[in-house]
Design a protein around this motif. Structure first.
Motif, PDB file in Angstrom:
ATOM      1  N   CYS A 225       0.740  -1.126   0.055  1.00  0.00           N
ATOM      2  CA  CYS A 225       0.092   0.115  -0.002  1.00  0.00           C
ATOM      3  C   CYS A 225       0.981   1.241   0.041  1.00  0.00           C
ATOM      4  CB  CYS A 225      -0.949  -0.186   1.233  1.00  0.00           C
ATOM      5  SG  CYS A 225      -2.107   1.252   1.294  1.00  0.00           S
ATOM      6  N   GLY A 226       0.448   2.356  -0.992  1.00  0.00           N
ATOM      7  CA  GLY A 226       1.582   3.227  -0.857  1.00  0.00           C
ATOM      8  C   GLY A 226       0.979   4.335  -1.991  1.00  0.00           C
ATOM      9  N   PRO A 227       1.644   5.285  -2.443  1.00  0.00           N
ATOM     10  CA  PRO A 227       1.456   5.928  -3.475  1.00  0.00           C
ATOM     11  C   PRO A 227       1.330   5.250  -4.961  1.00  0.00           C
ATOM     12  CG  PRO A 227       3.105   7.074  -2.483  1.00  0.00           C
ATOM     13  CD  PRO A 227       2.945   5.461  -1.681  1.00  0.00           C
ATOM     14  N   ALA A 228       0.664   5.619  -5.838  1.00  0.00           N
ATOM     15  CA  ALA A 228       0.362   4.845  -7.211  1.00  0.00           C
ATOM     16  C   ALA A 228       1.815   4.433  -7.857  1.00  0.00           C
ATOM     17  CB  ALA A 228      -0.301   5.380  -8.039  1.00  0.00           C
ATOM     18  N   PRO A 229       2.847   5.609  -7.869  1.00  0.00           N
ATOM     19  CA  PRO A 229       4.105   5.053  -8.569  1.00  0.00           C
ATOM     20  C   PRO A 229       4.995   3.920  -7.726  1.00  0.00           C
ATOM     21  CG  PRO A 229       3.825   7.490  -8.285  1.00  0.00           C
ATOM     22  CD  PRO A 229       2.633   6.861  -7.550  1.00  0.00           C
ATOM     23  N   TYR A 230       4.684   4.182  -6.531  1.00  0.00           N
ATOM     24  CA  TYR A 230       5.564   3.267  -5.515  1.00  0.00           C
ATOM     25  C   TYR A 230       4.846   1.636  -5.849  1.00  0.00           C
ATOM     26  CZ  TYR A 230       6.404   0.761  -1.229  1.00  0.00           C
ATOM     27  OH  TYR A 230       7.003  -0.356  -0.346  1.00  0.00           O
ATOM     28  N   MET A 231       3.649   1.731  -6.044  1.00  0.00           N
ATOM     29  CA  MET A 231       2.927   0.353  -6.028  1.00  0.00           C
ATOM     30  C   MET A 231       3.329  -0.254  -7.462  1.00  0.00           C
ATOM     31  SD  MET A 231      -0.501   0.167  -3.733  1.00  0.00           S
ATOM     32  CE  MET A 231      -1.395   1.220  -4.703  1.00  0.00           C
ATOM     33  N   GLU A 232       3.459   0.652  -8.445  1.00  0.00           N
ATOM     34  CA  GLU A 232       3.537   0.401  -9.802  1.00  0.00           C
ATOM     35  C   GLU A 232       5.128  -0.416  -9.726  1.00  0.00           C
ATOM     36  OE1 GLU A 232       2.018  -0.194 -12.523  1.00  0.00           O
ATOM     37  OE2 GLU A 232       0.528   0.430 -11.148  1.00  0.00           O
ATOM     38  N   ALA A 233       6.146   0.551  -9.200  1.00  0.00           N
ATOM     39  CA  ALA A 233       7.545   0.136  -9.202  1.00  0.00           C
ATOM     40  C   ALA A 233       7.442  -1.540  -8.564  1.00  0.00           C
ATOM     41  CB  ALA A 233       8.341   1.115  -8.300  1.00  0.00           C
ATOM     42  N   VAL A 234       6.891  -1.406  -7.373  1.00  0.00           N
ATOM     43  CA  VAL A 234       6.905  -2.930  -6.635  1.00  0.00           C
ATOM     44  C   VAL A 234       6.302  -4.056  -7.645  1.00  0.00           C
ATOM     45  CG1 VAL A 234       5.781  -4.266  -4.939  1.00  0.00           C
ATOM     46  CG2 VAL A 234       6.663  -1.799  -4.428  1.00  0.00           C
ATOM     47  N   LYS A 235       5.286  -3.716  -8.452  1.00  0.00           N
ATOM     48  CA  LYS A 235       4.736  -4.778  -9.197  1.00  0.00           C
ATOM     49  C   LYS A 235       5.871  -5.074 -10.365  1.00  0.00           C
ATOM     50  CE  LYS A 235       0.653  -2.580  -9.450  1.00  0.00           C
ATOM     51  NZ  LYS A 235      -0.783  -2.228  -9.570  1.00  0.00           N
ATOM     52  N   ARG A 236       6.531  -3.972 -10.859  1.00  0.00           N
ATOM     53  CA  ARG A 236       7.464  -4.455 -11.856  1.00  0.00           C
ATOM     54  C   ARG A 236       8.407  -5.095 -11.405  1.00  0.00           C
ATOM     55  NH1 ARG A 236       7.081   0.914 -13.502  1.00  0.00           N
ATOM     56  NH2 ARG A 236       8.841   1.399 -12.304  1.00  0.00           N
ATOM     57  N   ILE A 237       9.107  -4.965 -10.190  1.00  0.00           N
ATOM     58  CA  ILE A 237      10.012  -5.794  -9.814  1.00  0.00           C
ATOM     59  C   ILE A 237       9.445  -7.214  -9.314  1.00  0.00           C
ATOM     60  CG2 ILE A 237      11.262  -6.309  -7.581  1.00  0.00           C
ATOM     61  CD1 ILE A 237      11.472  -3.296  -6.883  1.00  0.00           C
ATOM     62  N   LEU A 238       8.388  -7.548  -8.976  1.00  0.00           N
ATOM     63  CA  LEU A 238       7.706  -8.782  -8.612  1.00  0.00           C
ATOM     64  C   LEU A 238       7.647  -9.594 -10.234  1.00  0.00           C
ATOM     65  CD1 LEU A 238       5.252  -7.874  -5.815  1.00  0.00           C
ATOM     66  CD2 LEU A 238       7.722  -8.879  -5.689  1.00  0.00           C
ATOM     67  N   ARG A 239       7.259  -8.712 -11.028  1.00  0.00           N
ATOM     68  CA  ARG A 239       6.750  -9.332 -12.312  1.00  0.00           C
ATOM     69  C   ARG A 239       7.959  -9.926 -13.042  1.00  0.00           C
ATOM     70  NH1 ARG A 239       2.539  -4.992 -13.452  1.00  0.00           N
ATOM     71  NH2 ARG A 239       0.762  -6.070 -12.833  1.00  0.00           N
ATOM     72  N   ASP A 240       9.247  -8.983 -12.883  1.00  0.00           N
ATOM     73  CA  ASP A 240      10.401  -9.174 -13.560  1.00  0.00           C
ATOM     74  C   ASP A 240      11.124 -10.363 -13.065  1.00  0.00           C
ATOM     75  OD1 ASP A 240      10.180  -7.057 -15.189  1.00  0.00           O
ATOM     76  OD2 ASP A 240      11.644  -5.811 -14.054  1.00  0.00           O
ATOM     77  N   LYS A 241      10.690 -10.719 -11.812  1.00  0.00           N
ATOM     78  CA  LYS A 241      11.374 -11.866 -11.091  1.00  0.00           C
ATOM     79  C   LYS A 241      10.435 -13.150 -10.999  1.00  0.00           C
ATOM     80  CE  LYS A 241      15.246 -10.366 -10.075  1.00  0.00           C
ATOM     81  NZ  LYS A 241      16.353 -11.072 -10.749  1.00  0.00           N
ATOM     82  N   GLY A 242       9.268 -13.030 -11.901  1.00  0.00           N
ATOM     83  CA  GLY A 242       8.349 -14.145 -12.077  1.00  0.00           C
ATOM     84  C   GLY A 242       7.508 -14.333 -10.820  1.00  0.00           C
ATOM     85  N   PHE A 243       7.304 -13.398 -10.047  1.00  0.00           N
ATOM     86  CA  PHE A 243       6.368 -13.721  -8.659  1.00  0.00           C
ATOM     87  C   PHE A 243       4.886 -14.135  -9.183  1.00  0.00           C
ATOM     88  CE2 PHE A 243       3.645 -12.097  -5.407  1.00  0.00           C
ATOM     89  CZ  PHE A 243       4.266 -12.828  -4.156  1.00  0.00           C
ATOM     90  N   ASP A 244       4.392 -15.171  -8.446  1.00  0.00           N
ATOM     91  CA  ASP A 244       3.178 -15.487  -8.723  1.00  0.00           C
ATOM     92  C   ASP A 244       2.151 -14.285  -8.311  1.00  0.00           C
ATOM     93  OD1 ASP A 244       0.485 -16.526  -8.592  1.00  0.00           O
ATOM     94  OD2 ASP A 244       0.920 -17.937  -7.162  1.00  0.00           O
ATOM     95  N   MET A 245       1.614 -13.424  -9.188  1.00  0.00           N
ATOM     96  CA  MET A 245       0.720 -12.168  -8.597  1.00  0.00           C
ATOM     97  C   MET A 245      -0.539 -12.575  -8.164  1.00  0.00           C
ATOM     98  SD  MET A 245       3.053  -9.952  -9.220  1.00  0.00           S
ATOM     99  CE  MET A 245       2.148  -8.381  -9.180  1.00  0.00           C
ATOM    100  N   SER A 246      -1.023 -13.888  -8.047  1.00  0.00           N
ATOM    101  CA  SER A 246      -2.063 -13.998  -7.381  1.00  0.00           C
ATOM    102  C   SER A 246      -1.982 -14.077  -5.880  1.00  0.00           C
ATOM    103  CB  SER A 246      -2.520 -15.550  -7.588  1.00  0.00           C
ATOM    104  OG  SER A 246      -1.769 -16.514  -7.164  1.00  0.00           O
ATOM    105  N   ARG A 247      -0.648 -13.759  -5.342  1.00  0.00           N
ATOM    106  CA  ARG A 247      -0.180 -13.814  -3.815  1.00  0.00           C
ATOM    107  C   ARG A 247       0.301 -12.204  -3.629  1.00  0.00           C
ATOM    108  NH1 ARG A 247       4.304 -17.498  -2.601  1.00  0.00           N
ATOM    109  NH2 ARG A 247       3.435 -17.054  -0.558  1.00  0.00           N
ATOM    110  N   TYR A 248      -0.037 -11.533  -4.540  1.00  0.00           N
ATOM    111  CA  TYR A 248       0.173 -10.249  -4.522  1.00  0.00           C
ATOM    112  C   TYR A 248      -1.140  -9.402  -3.922  1.00  0.00           C
ATOM    113  CZ  TYR A 248       1.120  -4.999  -5.502  1.00  0.00           C
ATOM    114  OH  TYR A 248       1.215  -3.836  -5.579  1.00  0.00           O
ATOM    115  N   HIS A 249      -1.187  -8.723  -3.067  1.00  0.00           N
ATOM    116  CA  HIS A 249      -2.489  -7.650  -2.885  1.00  0.00           C
ATOM    117  C   HIS A 249      -2.239  -6.459  -2.572  1.00  0.00           C
ATOM    118  CE1 HIS A 249      -3.885 -12.047  -1.940  1.00  0.00           C
ATOM    119  NE2 HIS A 249      -2.637 -11.993  -1.344  1.00  0.00           N
ATOM    120  N   GLU A 250      -2.885  -5.481  -3.089  1.00  0.00           N
ATOM    121  CA  GLU A 250      -2.777  -4.117  -2.834  1.00  0.00           C
ATOM    122  C   GLU A 250      -3.956  -3.031  -2.308  1.00  0.00           C
ATOM    123  OE1 GLU A 250      -0.976  -2.644  -6.532  1.00  0.00           O
ATOM    124  OE2 GLU A 250      -2.959  -2.026  -7.213  1.00  0.00           O
ATOM    125  N   GLU A 251      -3.647  -1.893  -1.937  1.00  0.00           N
ATOM    126  CA  GLU A 251      -4.717  -1.144  -1.532  1.00  0.00           C
ATOM    127  C   GLU A 251      -4.197   0.254  -2.191  1.00  0.00           C
ATOM    128  OE1 GLU A 251      -7.983  -1.220  -0.766  1.00  0.00           O
ATOM    129  OE2 GLU A 251      -8.036  -0.897   1.497  1.00  0.00           O
TER     130      GLU A 251
END
Ligand SMILES: Cc1cc2nc3c(=O)[nH]c(=O)nc-3n(C[C@H](O)[C@H](O)[C@H](O)COP(=O)(O)OP(=O)(O)OC[C@H]3O[C@@H](n4cnc5c(N)ncnc54)[C@H](O)[C@@H]3O)c2cc1C
Ligand code: FES
Length: 368
Positions: A225-251
Motif C-alpha cells: 500500500c502506497g502512492p501509485a508510482p510506488y506500487m507500480e515499481a513494486v509490481k514491476r520488480i515482482l513481475r520481472d522476477k516471475g512472482f506469482d501475482m495471485s499472491r500479491y495484494h494491494e490497496e
C-alpha cells in the motif's frame, strides 16, 4: 439495575453499516499525520478484518462529503478504533479533519469494508510493503498478528521521505524488537534532506534492496500500500522476477495529485477529440427517476458522471468500487460494473450498482 459499560459491551458488535461514533483521542504521529480514535455512544466491540477501512460522512461548509480511511488500530483492542490521516496539500477533508476534529466530536462512519485484509489472505510468511501513509493497513495487520501471537513470519519494509516522517516509528521498533520472526526495514527516500542522523537504507525501493532485506520475498504473501508510482515499481520488480501475482495484494488510496492532474489533462484532450467525432446516435439515456431528471451520455461514461452533469450529488468516496458509498438502485436497463469488492452479491442480485464504476450498456433508469 444499572448495567455498567462493560456488561453492555458484550451485547453489540460492529457490522457493516452506518454508525455514529465519538472522537475520544487525537494523537499527532508526525508533522502532517494524526491518529483519531473513536468509540460508539452505545458500547460496541469494533471487530473488523485488519486492513479494512471505514468511510467518514462529514458536513463541510454545508456540503456532505465522504472519504475513506483505513482502520489503523487492531480488532485485538476492540473497544475503540482509530484512523490515521495525513494532510494532503490543498486536500479538503484531510486538512479539515486535522484542523477541526477534537475530543468529544461526533461523526458518522460507514463500514467496515474491504478485501485488502490479512484474514482473507492468511499465510505463514508475509511481506508488508508500504510507502508514506500507506502504512495504515499494514500497521493494523502488524498489531493484530503481534497481539494475537500469530505464528506468522513478517518482513515489513516501509518507505518514508525522512526519519521524522515515519508514522508509528517507535511502536514499530518496539514490536519488531520483541519477536525474532518480525523484521522491520525502513527506507528514507530523500537522499540529501534526511534531516537527522540516518544509518539505514536511502532512496527508492529497488530489487537489490528487496533481495538484501527479504531474500525469500518470492516465497511470501505480499501486501502493498502506497502512492501509485510506488506500487507500480513494486509490481514491476515482482513481475520481472516471475512472482506469482495471485499472491500479491494491494490497496490504493486513490489518485495522487499528479494522477489527478494528468487525468484532468487527458480528459480535456479526450473531450476535444470526442467532440469532433461525436456520434449522437450512440448516446445512452440515463434517467434519475427520484429527481425526475435525465441526461444523454456517451458509452463509457459512468452513472456517477451522468448524475454530476445534472448537478445531482450521489455521495462518493473512493471512486473505484471499493467503499460502497455511491451505491444506487437500478430500476431498468443494464450496466457494466467494474467494482473492487464494494458491493455484495446479494445487493447486486437486488438490483443495486456502484455508480462510480458502472457504465450503462443501454438506456437505464436509476432510483435517485
Ligand atoms: C480505501 C481507502 C483507504 C484510505 N486510507 C487512508 C488512510 O489510512 N490515511 C489517509 O490519510 N488517507 C487514506 N485514504 C485517502 C483519503 O480517502 C483521501 O483521499 C485523502 O485524505 C485526501 O482527501 P482530501 O479531501 O484531503 O483531498 P482532496 O480534496 O480529495 O484532494 C486530493 C488531492 O488531489 C488534489 N486535487 C484535487 N483535485 C485536483 C485537480 N482537479 N487537479 C489537481 N489536483 C487536484 C488536491 O490538491 C489534493 O492534493 C484512503 C483512501 C481509500 C480509497
Ligand atoms: S465511491 Fe466508493 S464504491 Fe463508489
Amino acid at each position: 439495575m444499572i448495567m455498567n459499560y462493560y456488561s453492555q459491551i458484550t451485547t453489540q458488535t460492529w457490522a457493516n453499516g452506518r454508525h455514529l461514533v465519538r472522537c475520544v483521542k487525537v494523537i499527532q504521529e508526525t508533522q502532517d499525520a494524526s491518529t483519531f480514535c473513536f468509540m460508539a455512544e452505545q458500547p460496541v466491540l469494533f471487530f473488523f478484518k485488519p486492513g479494512q477501512f471505514v468511510t467518514l460522512e462529514l458536513e463541510i461548509e454545508g456540503e456532505q462529503v465522504m472519504r475513506s480511511y483505513t482502520i489503523s488500530s487492531s480488532p485485538s483492542v476492540p473497544y475503540s478504533f482509530s484512523i490515521t490521516v495525513k494532510r494532503m496539500p490543498h486536500g479538503k477533508v484531510s486538512n479539515w479533519l486535522h484542523d477541526n476534529i477534537k475530543i468529544g466530536d461526533e461523526l458518522a462512519v460507514h463500514g467496515p469494508v474491504g478485501n485488502f485484509n490479512i484474514m482473507d489472505h492468511s499465510a505463514d510468511k508475509v511481506l508488508f510493503l508500504s510507502g508514506g501513509v500507506g502504512i495504515t493497513p499494514l500497521m493494523s495487520m502488524t498489531r493484530w498478528l503481534f497481539d494475537t501471537n500469530a505464528d506468522v513470519d513478517v518482513e515489513f519494509i516501509h518507505s518514508a521521505r525522512a526519519p521524522r516522517d515515519v508514522i508509528y516509528h517507535r511502536e514499530l521498533v518496539h514490536i519488531f524488537s520483541r519477536i525474532p520472526e518480525f523484521k522491520l526495514h525502513v527506507i528514507c527516500e530523500n537522499k540529501n534532506d534526511i534531516g537527522e542522523g540516518w544509518a539505514g537504507y536511502r532512496g527508492y525501493l529497488t530489487q537489490p534492496m528487496l533481495e538484501l532485506m527479504a531474500p525469500d520475498y518470492l516465497e511470501r504473501e505480499i501486501f502493498c500500500c502506497g502512492p501509485a508510482p510506488y506500487m507500480e515499481a513494486v509490481k514491476r520488480i515482482l513481475r520481472d522476477k516471475g512472482f506469482d501475482m495471485s499472491r500479491y495484494h494491494e490497496e490504493s488510496f486513490g489518485a495522487t495529485p499528479l494522477d489527478v492532474k494528468e487525468d484532468a489533462l487527458e480528459l480535456a484532450g479526450q473531450a476535444e477529440a470526442d467532440a469532433e467525432q461525436l456520434d449522437y446516435s450512440e448516446m445512452l439515456s440515463v434517467e434519475f427517476e427520484g429527481s425526475g431528471k435525465s441526461v444523454r451520455i456517451q458509452p463509457g461514461e459512468t452513472v456517477h458522471a451522468a448524475a454530476s452533469k445534472l448537478g445531482l450529488h450521489i455521495p462518493k468516496a473512493c471512486g473505484m468500487g471499493i467503499c460502497g458509498t455511491c451505491q444506487v438502485k437500478l430500476t431498468s436497463g443494464e450496466v457494466e460494473m467494474d467494482h473492487n469488492g464494494g458491493i455484495t452479491d446479494e445487493d447486486i442480485a437486488e438490483g443495486y450498482i456502484l455508480s462510480c464504476c458502472s457504465k450503462p450498456k443501454e438506456d437505464i433508469v436509476v432510483d435517485f
